[in-house]
Design an enzyme around this catalytic site. Structure first.
Site, PDB file in Angstrom:
ATOM      1  N   ASN A 144      -9.810   6.254   2.316  1.00  0.00           N
ATOM      2  CA  ASN A 144      -8.856   5.993   1.238  1.00  0.00           C
ATOM      3  C   ASN A 144      -8.828   7.190   0.308  1.00  0.00           C
ATOM      4  OD1 ASN A 144      -7.345   3.485   1.176  1.00  0.00           O
ATOM      5  ND2 ASN A 144      -9.343   2.462   1.289  1.00  0.00           N
TER       6      ASN A 144
ATOM      7  N   ASN B 201      -4.892   4.681   8.145  1.00  0.00           N
ATOM      8  CA  ASN B 201      -4.986   4.059   6.828  1.00  0.00           C
ATOM      9  C   ASN B 201      -4.339   4.990   5.803  1.00  0.00           C
ATOM     10  OD1 ASN B 201      -5.757   1.682   5.371  1.00  0.00           O
ATOM     11  ND2 ASN B 201      -7.359   2.878   4.370  1.00  0.00           N
TER      12      ASN B 201
ATOM     13  N   ARG C 203      -7.175   2.439  13.503  1.00  0.00           N
ATOM     14  CA  ARG C 203      -5.793   2.478  13.034  1.00  0.00           C
ATOM     15  C   ARG C 203      -5.695   3.474  11.877  1.00  0.00           C
ATOM     16  NH1 ARG C 203      -4.732   0.304   8.098  1.00  0.00           N
ATOM     17  NH2 ARG C 203      -6.061  -1.357   7.245  1.00  0.00           N
TER      18      ARG C 203
ATOM     19  N   GLU D 118       0.840  -1.208   0.000  1.00  0.00           N
ATOM     20  CA  GLU D 118       0.000   0.000   0.000  1.00  0.00           C
ATOM     21  C   GLU D 118       0.870   1.251   0.000  1.00  0.00           C
ATOM     22  OE1 GLU D 118      -2.481   1.852  -0.048  1.00  0.00           O
ATOM     23  OE2 GLU D 118      -4.365   0.846   0.363  1.00  0.00           O
TER      24      GLU D 118
ATOM     25  N   ASP E 144      -9.975   2.599  -3.778  1.00  0.00           N
ATOM     26  CA  ASP E 144      -8.861   2.545  -2.832  1.00  0.00           C
ATOM     27  C   ASP E 144      -8.010   3.792  -3.051  1.00  0.00           C
ATOM     28  OD1 ASP E 144      -6.871   1.567  -0.983  1.00  0.00           O
ATOM     29  OD2 ASP E 144      -7.556  -0.458  -1.406  1.00  0.00           O
TER      30      ASP E 144
END
Length: 288
Positions: free
Chosen positions: A156, A101, A99, A15, A203
């Protein structure tokens, strides 16, 4: 388009690709594998972290930021891969069940970070996302944190239009890409810029020099290039079912890098590169 892996290694959840134009280096992470990865020419390095890491971004100071579940840290790039030296910068999201991202820097070098409900178990296994507890935060060079948005499912995409007046960000749970007007240190009301599409879920993204947004489509085997008005311009096939993000790099910003997630077949879990038909826009380092 012909795709080639940039390294032979495969990752569980590659990522956050970041191209540093000044040093001609490619940064990325393996979220579930807890790795921060760096490629300079043919030289590859990685740092093994104690938590999932969602972004790896160089700074003007010469170190780099890593976004972990417990906060944003500075990583000493001269430290050994098995014993990375970290120092805490800030804890943007106070929700211990979340968390980090998505994370990117704007043109001023502020770090924008989107969070989500933690979806990774102690061994990197998937946990279903059932809560929209994520937020969007901005961290300036002095490590001051501003919350910009709340009630996000899976944050995202972070990209800014050419004049810096709007930011694009996706919620993968909802399948849409939103556009927010930037109003000083706050965001105005959001609008749906790109609606759900049959080719996967939104994404990470990158902008090209024509103002088109290239969006990686989780479970879609492709990228979608969206026109400035949010309409689909073209669909670019990727030899992996789960592309996670993309960035333009190379000396002329015409190399398109795409990270992918582990699954069956093709180049799953690879970091891929191809020549793009148009040049992209440059990434920005953190100003602190």
């Amino acid at each position: 388009m012909e795709w080639q892996p940039v390294v032979s290694q495969r990752y569980r959840l590659a990522e956050g690709p970041f191209w540093d134009q000044a040093s001609q280096r490619l940064f990325w992470v393996d979220i579930a594998g807890q790795l921060a990865c760096l490629l300079e020419g043919n030289s590859y390095r990685e740092w093994r972290l104690a938590e999932p890491v969602s972004a790896f971004i160089p700074t003007h100071r010469g170190d780099a930021l890593v976004t972990l579940r417990s906060g944003v840290y500075r990583l000493d790039l001269d430290s050994p891969g098995e014993k990375p030296r970290l120092s805490l910068l800030c804890v943007p999201d106070p929700d211990s069940g979340n968390r980090a991202n998505e994370a990117r820097c704007d043109a001023a070098g502020n770090l924008w970070l989107g969070s989500m409900q933690n979806n990774l178990g102690p061994f990197g296994e998937d946990i279903p996302v059932t809560r929209r507890t994520g937020g969007l935060f901005c961290i300036d060079a002095q490590a001051r944190v501003t919350r910009l948005a709340s009630n996000i499912g899976i944050a995202n995409t972070l990209a800014w239009d050419a004049d810096g007046c709007h930011v694009y960000t996706a919620d993968t749970l909802e399948g849409v890409i939103y556009r927010y007007p930037i109003e000083g240190a706050a965001l105005g009301p959001r609008s749906v810029w790109a609606r759900p599409h049959e080719h996967g879920h939104p994404d990470g993204s990158a902008l090209d020099r024509e103002g088109y947004l290239w969006n990686a489509r989780w479970d879609g085997h492709c990228l979608i290039r969206f026109a400035p008005d949010g309409c689909v311009d073209s669909i670019i096939s990727v030899p992996a079912a789960r592309p996670t993000s993309c960035v333009f790099g190379g000396p002329d910003l015409r190399t398109l890098f795409v990270t992918t997630a582990e699954e069956e077949g093709g180049f799953a879990g690879a970091v891929l590169a191809t020549e793009a038909p148009v040049a992209g826009t440059a990434c920005h380092r953190f100003a602190g």
